[in-house]
Enzyme design. Structure first.
Site, PDB file in Angstrom:
ATOM      1  N   GLN A 136      18.071 -61.548  34.730  1.00 61.24           N
ATOM      2  CA  GLN A 136      17.840 -60.062  34.233  1.00 61.24           C
ATOM      3  C   GLN A 136      17.440 -60.205  32.696  1.00 61.24           C
ATOM      4  O   GLN A 136      16.269 -59.590  32.078  1.00 61.24           O
ATOM      5  CB  GLN A 136      18.861 -58.936  34.168  1.00 61.24           C
ATOM      6  CG  GLN A 136      18.950 -58.624  35.582  1.00 61.24           C
ATOM      7  CD  GLN A 136      17.697 -58.200  36.296  1.00 61.24           C
ATOM      8  OE1 GLN A 136      17.374 -57.021  35.953  1.00 61.24           O
ATOM      9  NE2 GLN A 136      17.381 -58.884  37.138  1.00 61.24           N
ATOM     10  N   HIS A 141      13.765 -60.792  31.409  1.00 60.22           N
ATOM     11  CA  HIS A 141      12.660 -59.632  31.574  1.00 60.22           C
ATOM     12  C   HIS A 141      12.272 -59.534  30.026  1.00 60.22           C
ATOM     13  O   HIS A 141      11.070 -59.305  29.761  1.00 60.22           O
ATOM     14  CB  HIS A 141      13.318 -58.670  32.159  1.00 60.22           C
ATOM     15  CG  HIS A 141      13.119 -58.580  33.832  1.00 60.22           C
ATOM     16  ND1 HIS A 141      11.976 -58.428  34.365  1.00 60.22           N
ATOM     17  CD2 HIS A 141      14.040 -58.732  34.818  1.00 60.22           C
ATOM     18  CE1 HIS A 141      12.009 -58.462  35.555  1.00 60.22           C
ATOM     19  NE2 HIS A 141      13.379 -58.491  36.021  1.00 60.22           N
ATOM     20  N   GLU A 195      21.847 -50.628  37.404  1.00 63.45           N
ATOM     21  CA  GLU A 195      20.566 -50.604  38.346  1.00 63.45           C
ATOM     22  C   GLU A 195      21.010 -51.588  39.288  1.00 63.45           C
ATOM     23  O   GLU A 195      20.837 -51.456  40.352  1.00 63.45           O
ATOM     24  CB  GLU A 195      19.517 -51.137  37.327  1.00 63.45           C
ATOM     25  CG  GLU A 195      18.393 -51.347  38.190  1.00 63.45           C
ATOM     26  CD  GLU A 195      17.155 -52.036  37.244  1.00 63.45           C
ATOM     27  OE1 GLU A 195      16.058 -51.874  37.723  1.00 63.45           O
ATOM     28  OE2 GLU A 195      17.498 -52.584  36.176  1.00 63.45           O
ATOM     29  N   HIS A 196      21.446 -52.807  39.024  1.00 58.20           N
ATOM     30  CA  HIS A 196      21.684 -54.192  39.868  1.00 58.20           C
ATOM     31  C   HIS A 196      23.190 -54.219  39.755  1.00 58.20           C
ATOM     32  O   HIS A 196      23.772 -54.552  38.645  1.00 58.20           O
ATOM     33  CB  HIS A 196      20.971 -55.230  39.814  1.00 58.20           C
ATOM     34  CG  HIS A 196      19.548 -55.041  39.565  1.00 58.20           C
ATOM     35  ND1 HIS A 196      18.906 -54.987  38.585  1.00 58.20           N
ATOM     36  CD2 HIS A 196      18.641 -54.943  40.549  1.00 58.20           C
ATOM     37  CE1 HIS A 196      17.632 -54.867  38.852  1.00 58.20           C
ATOM     38  NE2 HIS A 196      17.444 -54.630  40.036  1.00 58.20           N
ATOM     39  N   ASP A 227      14.731 -58.728  44.128  1.00 54.59           N
ATOM     40  CA  ASP A 227      13.617 -58.394  43.528  1.00 54.59           C
ATOM     41  C   ASP A 227      12.378 -58.601  44.403  1.00 54.59           C
ATOM     42  O   ASP A 227      11.130 -58.057  44.030  1.00 54.59           O
ATOM     43  CB  ASP A 227      13.519 -59.314  42.513  1.00 54.59           C
ATOM     44  CG  ASP A 227      14.266 -58.491  41.157  1.00 54.59           C
ATOM     45  OD1 ASP A 227      14.485 -57.445  41.042  1.00 54.59           O
ATOM     46  OD2 ASP A 227      14.557 -59.369  40.193  1.00 54.59           O
ATOM     47  N   HIS A 274      11.563  -5.735  48.935  1.00 53.02           N
ATOM     48  CA  HIS A 274      12.132  -6.674  49.766  1.00 53.02           C
ATOM     49  C   HIS A 274      13.182  -6.037  50.946  1.00 53.02           C
ATOM     50  O   HIS A 274      13.033  -6.299  51.943  1.00 53.02           O
ATOM     51  CB  HIS A 274      13.325  -7.526  48.856  1.00 53.02           C
ATOM     52  CG  HIS A 274      12.505  -8.680  48.105  1.00 53.02           C
ATOM     53  ND1 HIS A 274      11.778  -8.447  47.048  1.00 53.02           N
ATOM     54  CD2 HIS A 274      12.636  -9.932  48.181  1.00 53.02           C
ATOM     55  CE1 HIS A 274      11.496  -9.376  46.626  1.00 53.02           C
ATOM     56  NE2 HIS A 274      11.847 -10.409  47.235  1.00 53.02           N
TER      57      HIS A 274
END
Length: 438
Positions: A262, A265, A330-331, A364, A423
């Site tokens: 990660q 990235h 996230e992971h 991934d 109504h």
């Protein structure tokens, strides 16, 4: 001194330090917002002309018309057929696995009939047209094409439009090949806010879509936020994250490389390891120092690990699980002997990788589940991208005369209680004259 900072859950300043570490605010500055506003306004007003102009300006192109910024299905097929055999086989295998996994997510319409003949249910239908944004140039991600387009096609979306920038005219053949395998219907070589605006509002050449999905830079994210409501969007994603909980029995080199997966990235990516054994954290820290210089993207990974990474010492498994749910990563890698035993206690995570032999990197590319995941703690209320994001649901209500009369009696009372007499009267017209007399 190690690259990654060390945190101890028992330290007095642990909570404050952790909050600073996790803090991330994806807010565009005034200059970015002003540029995006200009781009969207011009694309809405001028259509193709503005898209061509911005593409030439921002992507260093010399396009004369939108015909210079589109690719045919035949061009996608050529890219696929022209790949080296190993790349084509890997891409095909990944596509098949992603398609097979997402087929399990497809939802069907349903109905049931009540005793009085009233029919209730839900009709599930796919979106008509979806736009997927794919980063282009050197930072090209064929895996993103597969992860965004395949679930849409599995859902039954009739038309998938892909936008991928080609800075300086640089085209990535793997991205085009992935588009062919995923069944993308049209490709435009445009990017940035102009691509988002074109998809959201339509131009003379780019058809207007119902939803825009896919990652992008700050201009893309800002534009997606701006057009939300005009179209649907998947999410505003933050930097990539990985949180690993290890029992101290996995090879430290494996864990170090998983953290790197990660960190490489970008500089804002976040890599965190949690363990209850301080000597194991020492071993991982040593492997980080040893292996980091071997990375091609060492400078990026080093900055990420230094600024946003951490090795966290906890007392025990209970504290580790509480921390996992607090961070909502996230992971999440569960690098332990029995990961299944921990699942019932994990409430917040985008994707959970179970066991020592399941690195996040497999998810991934080719495991099958989607790699578009909630970031920055949004796993507390969000889910991975999936087939359900490309389907919508319509409620079905069909009353029999007896059923309508029963419901009308209830609705009339509630409507008059709200002061909405039209109504009430609308419902009362459906009352049967002899209802309740038997």
């Amino acid at each position: 001194m190690t690259v990654m900072q060390r945190l101890d859950s028992q330290a007095n300043d642990f909570n404050a330090t952790l909050e600073r570490l996790l803090a991330w605010e994806g807010v565009s500055d005034a200059a970015v917002q002003a540029t995006v506003n200009e781009v969207i306004a011009r694309v809405r007003g001028e259509g193709d002309l503005a898209v061509v102009d911005f593409s030439n300006r921002f992507d260093r192109l010399q396009a004369a018309a939108m015909s210079d910024l589109s690719l045919s299905r035949e061009r996608l097929r050529q890219a696929h057929d022209g790949l080296p055999e190993a790349e084509r086989a890997a891409l095909t295998a990944a596509a098949e696995r992603i398609r097979r996994y997402h087929a399990h997510q497809r939802q069907d319409s349903w109905q049931y009939t009540e005793a009085d003949g009233t029919v209730l249910g839900q009709q599930v239908t796919p979106l008509d047209r979806v736009g997927i944004y794919v980063p282009g140039g050197k930072a090209s991600y064929p895996s993103s094409v597969l992860m965004n387009a395949i679930p849409a096609k599995v859902a039954g979306v009739a038309e998938v439009i892909m936008c991928v920038p080609t800075p300086g005219g640089e085209v990535n053949e793997l991205v085009l090949a992935a588009a062919w395998l995923a069944g993308v219907d049209q490709v435009f070589t445009i990017g940035g806010a102009q691509a988002v605006a074109a998809l959201a509002y339509g131009t003379q050449s780019v058809p207007r879509v119902d939803k825009i999905v896919g990652p992008g830079n700050i201009y893309v994210a800002t534009a997606k936020r701006q057009v939300f409501g005009q179209v649907g969007i998947d999410m505003i994603a933050g930097p990539s994250e990985i949180l690993i909980y290890c029992d101290g029995l996995t090879d430290p080199a494996w864990i170090a490389m998983d953290l790197f997966s990660q960190a490489e990235h970008d500089e804002l990516a976040q890599s965190i390891l949690i363990a209850s054994d301080p000597t194991y954290l020492d071993a991982v820290a040593a492997e980080v120092e040893k292996l980091l210089p071997s990375l091609e993207r060492e400078a990026i990974a080093r900055t990420s690990l230094r600024d946003r990474g951490a090795l966290i010492l906890v007392r025990d498994e209970d504290e580790a699980l509480a921390l996992i749910n607090r961070i909502a990563p996230e992971h999440l890698e569960l690098s332990v002997a029995d990961p299944q035993a921990l699942l019932p206690r994990i409430r917040h995570a985008g994707a959970i990788f179970m066991g020592r032999h399941t690195p996040e990197a497999l998810g991934d590319y080719c495991a099958g589940p989607n790699h578009v995941l909630p970031t920055s703690g949004t796993a507390r209320f969000s889910s991975p991208l999936g087939v359900y994001d490309f389907q919508k649901r319509s409620s079905l209500i069909g009353c029999s005369p007896a059923g309508a009369s029963t419901l009308a009696g209830i609705a009339s009372v509630l409507a008059r209680g709200e002061g909405l007499t039209a109504h009430a009267r609308s419902a009362e017209y459906r009352l049967l004259p002899d209802i309740g007399k038997e």
